[in-house]
Design a protein around this motif. Structure first.
Motif, PDB file in Angstrom:
ATOM      1  N   THR A 139      49.005  40.641  33.604  1.00 26.62           N
ATOM      2  CA  THR A 139      48.163  40.838  34.780  1.00 26.62           C
ATOM      3  C   THR A 139      46.822  41.457  34.400  1.00 26.62           C
ATOM      4  O   THR A 139      45.767  41.065  34.930  1.00 26.62           O
ATOM      5  CB  THR A 139      48.885  41.738  35.806  1.00 26.62           C
ATOM      6  N   LEU A 140      46.843  42.414  33.485  1.00 24.25           N
ATOM      7  CA  LEU A 140      45.596  43.077  33.087  1.00 24.25           C
ATOM      8  C   LEU A 140      44.622  42.108  32.430  1.00 24.25           C
ATOM      9  O   LEU A 140      43.411  42.339  32.446  1.00 24.25           O
ATOM     10  CB  LEU A 140      45.906  44.228  32.118  1.00 24.25           C
ATOM     11  N   ARG A 141      45.158  41.028  31.833  1.00 21.11           N
ATOM     12  CA  ARG A 141      44.283  40.047  31.182  1.00 21.11           C
ATOM     13  C   ARG A 141      43.759  38.988  32.152  1.00 21.11           C
ATOM     14  O   ARG A 141      42.935  38.162  31.786  1.00 21.11           O
ATOM     15  CB  ARG A 141      45.041  39.366  30.034  1.00 21.11           C
ATOM     16  N   HIS A 142      44.266  38.989  33.385  1.00 18.93           N
ATOM     17  CA  HIS A 142      43.807  38.003  34.365  1.00 18.93           C
ATOM     18  C   HIS A 142      42.364  38.314  34.774  1.00 18.93           C
ATOM     19  O   HIS A 142      41.943  39.477  34.823  1.00 18.93           O
ATOM     20  CB  HIS A 142      44.719  38.016  35.591  1.00 18.93           C
ATOM     21  N   GLU A 143      41.622  37.270  35.077  1.00 23.64           N
ATOM     22  CA  GLU A 143      40.191  37.422  35.370  1.00 23.64           C
ATOM     23  C   GLU A 143      39.921  38.352  36.556  1.00 23.64           C
ATOM     24  O   GLU A 143      38.857  38.971  36.632  1.00 23.64           O
ATOM     25  CB  GLU A 143      39.566  36.055  35.634  1.00 23.64           C
ATOM     26  N   PRO A 147      37.808  44.273  33.438  1.00 25.47           N
ATOM     27  CA  PRO A 147      36.618  45.028  33.846  1.00 25.47           C
ATOM     28  C   PRO A 147      35.396  44.119  33.894  1.00 25.47           C
ATOM     29  O   PRO A 147      35.266  43.195  33.085  1.00 25.47           O
ATOM     30  CB  PRO A 147      36.469  46.086  32.736  1.00 25.47           C
ATOM     31  N   PRO A 148      34.484  44.346  34.836  1.00 31.97           N
ATOM     32  CA  PRO A 148      33.275  43.506  34.912  1.00 31.97           C
ATOM     33  C   PRO A 148      32.407  43.679  33.672  1.00 31.97           C
ATOM     34  O   PRO A 148      32.359  44.747  33.065  1.00 31.97           O
ATOM     35  CB  PRO A 148      32.563  44.028  36.169  1.00 31.97           C
ATOM     36  N   ALA A 152      26.742  43.070  35.086  1.00 26.93           N
ATOM     37  CA  ALA A 152      27.208  42.158  36.130  1.00 26.93           C
ATOM     38  C   ALA A 152      26.604  42.557  37.471  1.00 26.93           C
ATOM     39  O   ALA A 152      26.336  43.726  37.739  1.00 26.93           O
ATOM     40  CB  ALA A 152      28.727  42.183  36.206  1.00 26.93           C
ATOM     41  N   SER A 153      26.397  41.576  38.318  1.00 29.40           N
ATOM     42  CA  SER A 153      25.807  41.827  39.637  1.00 29.40           C
ATOM     43  C   SER A 153      26.812  42.545  40.531  1.00 29.40           C
ATOM     44  O   SER A 153      28.004  42.591  40.246  1.00 29.40           O
ATOM     45  CB  SER A 153      25.394  40.504  40.282  1.00 29.40           C
ATOM     46  N   VAL A 154      26.309  43.103  41.630  1.00 25.33           N
ATOM     47  CA  VAL A 154      27.173  43.812  42.580  1.00 25.33           C
ATOM     48  C   VAL A 154      28.227  42.862  43.155  1.00 25.33           C
ATOM     49  O   VAL A 154      29.384  43.223  43.344  1.00 25.33           O
ATOM     50  CB  VAL A 154      26.325  44.439  43.712  1.00 25.33           C
ATOM     51  N   LYS A 159      34.309  41.411  43.158  1.00 20.70           N
ATOM     52  CA  LYS A 159      35.419  40.467  43.054  1.00 20.70           C
ATOM     53  C   LYS A 159      36.496  40.939  42.080  1.00 20.70           C
ATOM     54  O   LYS A 159      37.516  40.286  41.918  1.00 20.70           O
ATOM     55  CB  LYS A 159      34.896  39.092  42.610  1.00 20.70           C
ATOM     56  N   LYS A 160      36.254  42.056  41.414  1.00 19.76           N
ATOM     57  CA  LYS A 160      37.210  42.585  40.458  1.00 19.76           C
ATOM     58  C   LYS A 160      38.107  43.628  41.134  1.00 19.76           C
ATOM     59  O   LYS A 160      37.702  44.322  42.067  1.00 19.76           O
ATOM     60  CB  LYS A 160      36.482  43.226  39.278  1.00 19.76           C
ATOM     61  N   PHE A 161      39.347  43.727  40.633  1.00 21.54           N
ATOM     62  CA  PHE A 161      40.295  44.702  41.171  1.00 21.54           C
ATOM     63  C   PHE A 161      40.774  45.597  40.039  1.00 21.54           C
ATOM     64  O   PHE A 161      40.705  45.236  38.862  1.00 21.54           O
ATOM     65  CB  PHE A 161      41.491  43.999  41.803  1.00 21.54           C
ATOM     66  N   GLN A 162      41.261  46.759  40.397  1.00 22.36           N
ATOM     67  CA  GLN A 162      41.779  47.693  39.410  1.00 22.36           C
ATOM     68  C   GLN A 162      43.227  48.037  39.735  1.00 22.36           C
ATOM     69  O   GLN A 162      43.531  48.434  40.864  1.00 22.36           O
ATOM     70  CB  GLN A 162      40.928  48.967  39.374  1.00 22.36           C
ATOM     71  N   LEU A 163      44.095  47.870  38.755  1.00 26.18           N
ATOM     72  CA  LEU A 163      45.506  48.224  38.937  1.00 26.18           C
ATOM     73  C   LEU A 163      45.679  49.728  38.838  1.00 26.18           C
ATOM     74  O   LEU A 163      45.103  50.373  37.942  1.00 26.18           O
ATOM     75  CB  LEU A 163      46.375  47.550  37.878  1.00 26.18           C
ATOM     76  N   ARG A 164      46.488  50.274  39.727  1.00 25.63           N
ATOM     77  CA  ARG A 164      46.780  51.707  39.699  1.00 25.63           C
ATOM     78  C   ARG A 164      48.272  51.918  39.474  1.00 25.63           C
ATOM     79  O   ARG A 164      49.094  51.191  40.037  1.00 25.63           O
ATOM     80  CB  ARG A 164      46.377  52.368  41.018  1.00 25.63           C
ATOM     81  N   PRO A 165      48.656  52.916  38.697  1.00 22.55           N
ATOM     82  CA  PRO A 165      50.084  53.239  38.578  1.00 22.55           C
ATOM     83  C   PRO A 165      50.550  54.012  39.806  1.00 22.55           C
ATOM     84  O   PRO A 165      49.742  54.562  40.563  1.00 22.55           O
ATOM     85  CB  PRO A 165      50.135  54.106  37.313  1.00 22.55           C
ATOM     86  N   VAL A 166      51.857  54.089  39.987  1.00 27.70           N
ATOM     87  CA  VAL A 166      52.417  54.817  41.129  1.00 27.70           C
ATOM     88  C   VAL A 166      52.028  56.292  41.069  1.00 27.70           C
ATOM     89  O   VAL A 166      51.764  56.927  42.099  1.00 27.70           O
ATOM     90  CB  VAL A 166      53.950  54.640  41.179  1.00 27.70           C
ATOM     91  N   GLU A 167      51.974  56.863  39.859  1.00 29.41           N
ATOM     92  CA  GLU A 167      51.651  58.284  39.748  1.00 29.41           C
ATOM     93  C   GLU A 167      50.239  58.585  40.265  1.00 29.41           C
ATOM     94  O   GLU A 167      49.950  59.718  40.657  1.00 29.41           O
ATOM     95  CB  GLU A 167      51.801  58.753  38.304  1.00 29.41           C
ATOM     96  N   TYR A 168      49.360  57.592  40.278  1.00 23.00           N
ATOM     97  CA  TYR A 168      48.017  57.773  40.838  1.00 23.00           C
ATOM     98  C   TYR A 168      48.111  58.068  42.333  1.00 23.00           C
ATOM     99  O   TYR A 168      47.344  58.880  42.870  1.00 23.00           O
ATOM    100  CB  TYR A 168      47.187  56.516  40.577  1.00 23.00           C
TER     101      TYR A 168
END
Length: 524
Positions: A139-143, A147-148, A152-154, A159-168
Motif C-alpha cells: 500500500t505504501l508503494r501505491h501512487e 509522498p508528493p 509538486a503543485s498544491v 491527491k496524496k494520502f498518508q497512512l496512520r497507525p492505530v497508535e496515532y
C-alpha cells in the motif's frame, strides 16, 4: 590493478550495505580481472543488482551467492533446472518474510527449521503480522500513498494520502478529521467492531460507512477513512488495500522465486521457458471440479471428454474433488480407491492420453485424508497406487496447489469459498457488481486465497504462506460449487469451472500462450 580492483569491488557492495567475505572477493576479482576498466563499473552494478535479487538472509555475502549472481548476470541458465511443467505442493511453498529495514523479501530460515502442523500460539500471531506487513508495504508503494515529489503543485499534493497507525489515533486527545488507517477488521466485543494493527486497536463506528467493492469479513485487512473522536473511529468509507499487478511487484523485487518449484529464480525471468511457451501455442489445460467418479453419468461424460481430446492432447487435465458424490461411511476410502481404479481403466482405453497426458488430482473437503484443515495434503498413496501405476504422468496434489507451466503461474484451490465469504461478511455486497467480481477483488486485495476467520475455515498456522497469492499468478482456479465465472483483475485471471455434474457437465479450458479461457460443455 588487482589491489585497485579489489578496493572497487568492496566499496561498490558497501554502498548498498553489503559486505563480501574473503572467498567472494577473491572470486569476483578473478572474474573481473580480464574486463577493461571502462566495463568494470557496469559489471559491478549488474552483479550487485543480481545479488540484491537473491533471497539473502544476511548482509554478509559468500562466494556461492556471488557465483549465482554472476551466472544470472551473464545470462547463463541451467536448462535442466528450468522445468517446463511442475506441480508444487502447498507444503513446499517458499516461506518469505518482508524485511522492513532492507525493504525486500528474505527466506525465513529460522521458522523453516521448526515448522510443524500443530504450532505454538506465536505462529498464530505471526500469521496475521505477516499478512499485515505484506499489505502495508504494498500500500505504501501505491501512487496514492507515496509522498508528493519536491516542487509538486498544491493540486497534486491534495491527491496524496498518508497512512496512520492505530497508535496515532490512540495517542491524541483532540479530534482528528479525514484519517486513513490500514488494519484488520475484528470483533473484540460482541456486536462491536475494531480496527487492529501491530500498534493497537480502536473501536469503529460503521453506521455511516460507505463500503467499496469487496466482501468484508472479520480478519480481513481494510483501509478505513474517517474521523476520530472520543476514543471511537467514525468510519466514512471502508475499502481494501489496492491490488498490485504481478509486473509491478516484480519490478520492485526482481526475479525472486515467490511461487516455488525447483528453480532458484522466477520462471518469469527464464528466456528458455519463454521460448518454449512461444513455440507451443496449442498447449492447454482442462479444469473440472466435483468429478464424481462413483456416478455412471459422470463416467460416461468423461469417456466423451477423453475421446474428444484423444487426437488433440491437452497439457494436463486438472480434476478437483470431491471424487465421490456422497460419504460412504466406513467404506468411503475403499470406494474412492475403486473409483480411481475404474478411472484408470477408462483413460487406458485412449492410449495417447494414458501415455502422454498429465492428470492432476486436487482433493476436496470430503475426500479421504487428515482433518479438513488448509492446506490439505494429497489423497493418501494407498488409495491411489492403482492409478499411479497405470498412468505414469498422474500427480496427486495438495489443496491448494500450484502449477508452473513455462512462465505461467497457476494456482488451483478447491473450496466452496464464495458462499462462506458471503455468509460471514460484515455487510452483504450491493448489486452494483456480481458476487464473483466482489470475491476476486477481495482475494487479490488481501493477497490471500481464504481471508476468513480461523474458526470458520481452520488453517495450519505455520503454513498460512501456502495460501498467499503475492505476486498475483497468471491464473487462479476457484473450484467452487458456485456458478461458473471468469473475472480478470490486476492482470490476473480468476475462473471457476463450477460443479461438473450440477452445471450440466461444464468445464473450463485455459490456453496459456494466449492467456485465453474457453467455456466448454459436454452436451447430452
Amino acid at each position: 590493478m588487482s589491489a585497485r580492483l579489489k578496493g572497487r569491488i568492496i566499496s561498490s557492495f558497501k554502498l548498498y550495505g553489503l559486505s563480501l567475505r574473503s572467498g567472494a572477493v577473491k572470486y569476483l576479482t578473478d572474474v573481473l580481472q580480464p574486463v577493461s576498466e571502462v566495463e568494470v563499473e557496469k559489471w559491478l552494478d549488474t552483479i550487485v543488482n543480481g545479488v540484491q535479487k537473491l533471497p539473502l538472509t544476511s548482509s554478509f555475502i559468500d562466494r556461492d551467492c556471488i557465483e549465482l549472481a554472476v551466472q544470472n548476470s551473464s545470462g547463463g541458465t541451467d536448462k535442466e533446472s528450468d522445468k517446463v511443467f511442475e506441480v508444487i505442493d502447498a507444503f513446499r511453498v517458499p516461506r518469505l518474510s518482508y524485511n522492513i529495514d532492507r525493504k525486500k523479501f528474505v527466506l525465513n530460515e529460522a521458522i523453516e527449521s521448526v515448522l510443524c502442523l500443530h504450532a505454538s500460539a506465536d505462529a498464530k500471531a505471526e500469521l496475521f503480522k505477516e499478512r499485515f506487513t505484506v499489505l502495508h508495504q504494498r500500500t505504501l508503494r501505491h501512487e496514492l500513498f507515496t509522498p508528493p515529489a519536491a516542487g509538486a503543485s498544491v493540486g497534486q499534493q491534495s491527491k496524496k494520502f498518508q497512512l496512520r497507525p492505530v497508535e496515532y489515533l490512540l495517542g491524541t486527545t483532540s479530534r482528528l478529521g479525514r484519517v486513513i488507517v490500514l488494519g484488520m477488521l475484528i470483533q473484540l466485543k460482541e456486536g462491536k467492531y475494531f480496527l487492529e494493527d501491530p500498534t493497537g486497536s480502536v473501536e469503529l463506528d460503521l453506521s455511516q460507512a460507505t463500503f467499496h467493492t469487496g466482501i468484508f469479513t472479520e480478519y480481513c485487512f481494510v483501509l478505513a477513512e474517517g474521523m476520530y473522536d472520543d476514543g471511537i473511529f467514525h468510519v466514512s468509507a471502508l475499502g481494501f488495500p489496492p491490488a498490485e499487478a504481478s509486473k509491478a511487484t516484480r519490478s520492485y523485487f526482481g526475479n525472486m522465486n515467490f511461487f516455488g518449484g525447483s528453480s532458484a529464480t522466477s520462471a518469469k525471468s527464464s528466456s528458455y521457458l519463454a521460448k518454449v511457451e512461444a513455440e507451443n501455442p496449442d498447449a492447454m489445460f482442462v479444469f473440472l471440479s466435483d468429478v464424481w467418479l462413483d456416478q455412471p453419468k459422470v463416467m460416461d461424460k468423461l469417456r466423451v471428454l477423453f475421446s474428444g481430446y484423444a487426437d488433440m492432447l491437452p497439457t494436463a487435465f486438472v480434476f478437483c474433488g470431491h471424487f465421490c458424490s456422497a460419504p460412504y461411511g466406513p467404506e468411503h476410502a475403499r470406494t474412492v480407491k475403486k473409483c480411481f481404479r475404474e478411472l484408470a481403466d477408462l483413460v487406458c482405453e485412449f492410449e495417447s492420453l494414458a501415455e502422454n497426458c498429465r492428470f492432476v488430482f486436487v482433493p476436496g473437503p470430503l475426500d479421504p485424508g487428515p482433518g479438513n484443515i488448509l492446506p490439505r495434503p494429497p489423497i493418501p498413496d494407498i488409495l491411489t497406487e492403482d492409478i499411479r501405476g497405470r498412468l505414469p504422468l498422474a500427480v496427486f496434489a495438495s489443496n491448494p496447489c500450484r502449477i508452473q507451466f513455462c512462465t505461467q503461474e497457476i494456482v488451483v484451490f478447491r473450496e466452496d469459498i464464495t458462499n462462506k465469504m458471503c455468509r460471514n461478511c460484515v455487510r452483504f455486497p450491493s448489486d452494483k457488481e456480481t458476487i464473483p467480481t466482489h470475491l476476486v477483488k477481495t482475494v487479490n486485495a488481501q493477497a490471500h486465497l481464504c481471508p476468513l476467520p480461523l474458526h470458520v475455515r481452520p488453517l495450519y498456522w505455520s503454513y498460512d504462506n501456502a495460501l498467499r497469492v503475492y505476486p498475483l499468478p497468471d491464473l487462479i482456479v476457484f473450484a467452487d460449487k458456485y456458478d461458473p465465472f471468469q473475472v480478470e483483475n490486476a492482470d490476473c485471471i480468476s475462473i471457476n469451472p463450477g460443479s461438473f455434474p450440477k452445471t450440466k457437465f461444464q468445464f473450463k479450458v485455459y490456453w496459456p500462450q494466449r492467456r485465453l479461457v474457453e467455456d466448454s460443455q459436454i452436451p447430452d
